[in-house]
Design a protein around this motif. Sequence first.
Motif, PDB file in Angstrom:
ATOM      1  N   LEU A  26      -0.302   7.688   1.296  1.00  0.00           N
ATOM      2  CA  LEU A  26      -0.106   7.116   2.629  1.00  0.00           C
ATOM      3  C   LEU A  26       0.901   7.891   3.476  1.00  0.00           C
ATOM      4  O   LEU A  26       0.955   7.718   4.694  1.00  0.00           O
ATOM      5  CB  LEU A  26       0.354   5.657   2.514  1.00  0.00           C
ATOM      6  N   ARG A  27       1.693   8.754   2.844  1.00  0.00           N
ATOM      7  CA  ARG A  27       2.736   9.493   3.556  1.00  0.00           C
ATOM      8  C   ARG A  27       2.200  10.238   4.784  1.00  0.00           C
ATOM      9  O   ARG A  27       2.823  10.195   5.852  1.00  0.00           O
ATOM     10  CB  ARG A  27       3.453  10.446   2.598  1.00  0.00           C
ATOM     11  N   PRO A  28       1.030  10.905   4.694  1.00  0.00           N
ATOM     12  CA  PRO A  28       0.532  11.597   5.892  1.00  0.00           C
ATOM     13  C   PRO A  28       0.243  10.656   7.077  1.00  0.00           C
ATOM     14  O   PRO A  28       0.226  11.097   8.224  1.00  0.00           O
ATOM     15  CB  PRO A  28      -0.770  12.261   5.417  1.00  0.00           C
ATOM     16  N   LEU A  29       0.036   9.373   6.789  1.00  0.00           N
ATOM     17  CA  LEU A  29      -0.191   8.391   7.850  1.00  0.00           C
ATOM     18  C   LEU A  29       1.120   7.835   8.386  1.00  0.00           C
ATOM     19  O   LEU A  29       1.129   7.035   9.325  1.00  0.00           O
ATOM     20  CB  LEU A  29      -1.048   7.230   7.329  1.00  0.00           C
ATOM     21  N   GLY A  30       2.242   8.200   7.758  1.00  0.00           N
ATOM     22  CA  GLY A  30       3.541   7.683   8.163  1.00  0.00           C
ATOM     23  C   GLY A  30       3.798   6.278   7.636  1.00  0.00           C
ATOM     24  O   GLY A  30       4.589   5.533   8.221  1.00  0.00           O
ATOM     25  N   LEU A  31       3.141   5.918   6.530  1.00  0.00           N
ATOM     26  CA  LEU A  31       3.263   4.570   5.975  1.00  0.00           C
ATOM     27  C   LEU A  31       3.671   4.598   4.517  1.00  0.00           C
ATOM     28  O   LEU A  31       3.473   5.593   3.826  1.00  0.00           O
ATOM     29  CB  LEU A  31       1.915   3.832   6.083  1.00  0.00           C
ATOM     30  N   THR A  32       4.218   3.472   4.063  1.00  0.00           N
ATOM     31  CA  THR A  32       4.480   3.257   2.643  1.00  0.00           C
ATOM     32  C   THR A  32       3.466   2.246   2.127  1.00  0.00           C
ATOM     33  O   THR A  32       2.778   1.570   2.907  1.00  0.00           O
ATOM     34  CB  THR A  32       5.895   2.703   2.409  1.00  0.00           C
ATOM     35  N   CYS A  33       3.395   2.112   0.823  1.00  0.00           N
ATOM     36  CA  CYS A  33       2.496   1.135   0.210  1.00  0.00           C
ATOM     37  C   CYS A  33       2.828  -0.281   0.693  1.00  0.00           C
ATOM     38  O   CYS A  33       1.929  -1.046   1.051  1.00  0.00           O
ATOM     39  CB  CYS A  33       2.606   1.227  -1.316  1.00  0.00           C
ATOM     40  N   ALA A  34       4.101  -0.621   0.725  1.00  0.00           N
ATOM     41  CA  ALA A  34       4.510  -1.964   1.151  1.00  0.00           C
ATOM     42  C   ALA A  34       4.144  -2.213   2.613  1.00  0.00           C
ATOM     43  O   ALA A  34       3.671  -3.300   2.972  1.00  0.00           O
ATOM     44  CB  ALA A  34       6.006  -2.149   0.929  1.00  0.00           C
TER      45      ALA A  34
END
Length: 143
Positions: A26-34
Amino acid sequence: MLSPVFPGEYIKMISIQFMAHADAALRPLGLTCAQSDVLLYLNARGDQETTVQDIGQHFRLKHPTVIGFLRRLEDKGFVTTAVSERDRRCRTIRLTDKFSEVQRVMNDIRLYLDAQASRGFSEAEMAQLEEYLSRVYRNISES
């Protein structure tokens, strides 16, 4: 000789690995799992009004933790917040169009991770595992 690993330890180790892989994907989307979990929860609620309290109850998180998640998601452009029409003391959360841009990728990541985790299991074994994990969760939640 190695000490035995208890079921709770396996669950924790699996959770840590799952979150690490999800965070990396998810890092490339700028997000974390939570953060992704919160977005998917909001999406599942559809047009239903969702408050900070709803998110806290669903994920069993304290108010300041939810506020932190929402601030970061708002800063990244994934959600907006507004005063509730039902209760002026509450804030409602809505997804933005930016979420719909990444929703398919988020779902693909989730499907991939689930497929990796279930690799080598038959459908019957997966159904049995789901029943066992559900029972463990109920047991632990009731204690």
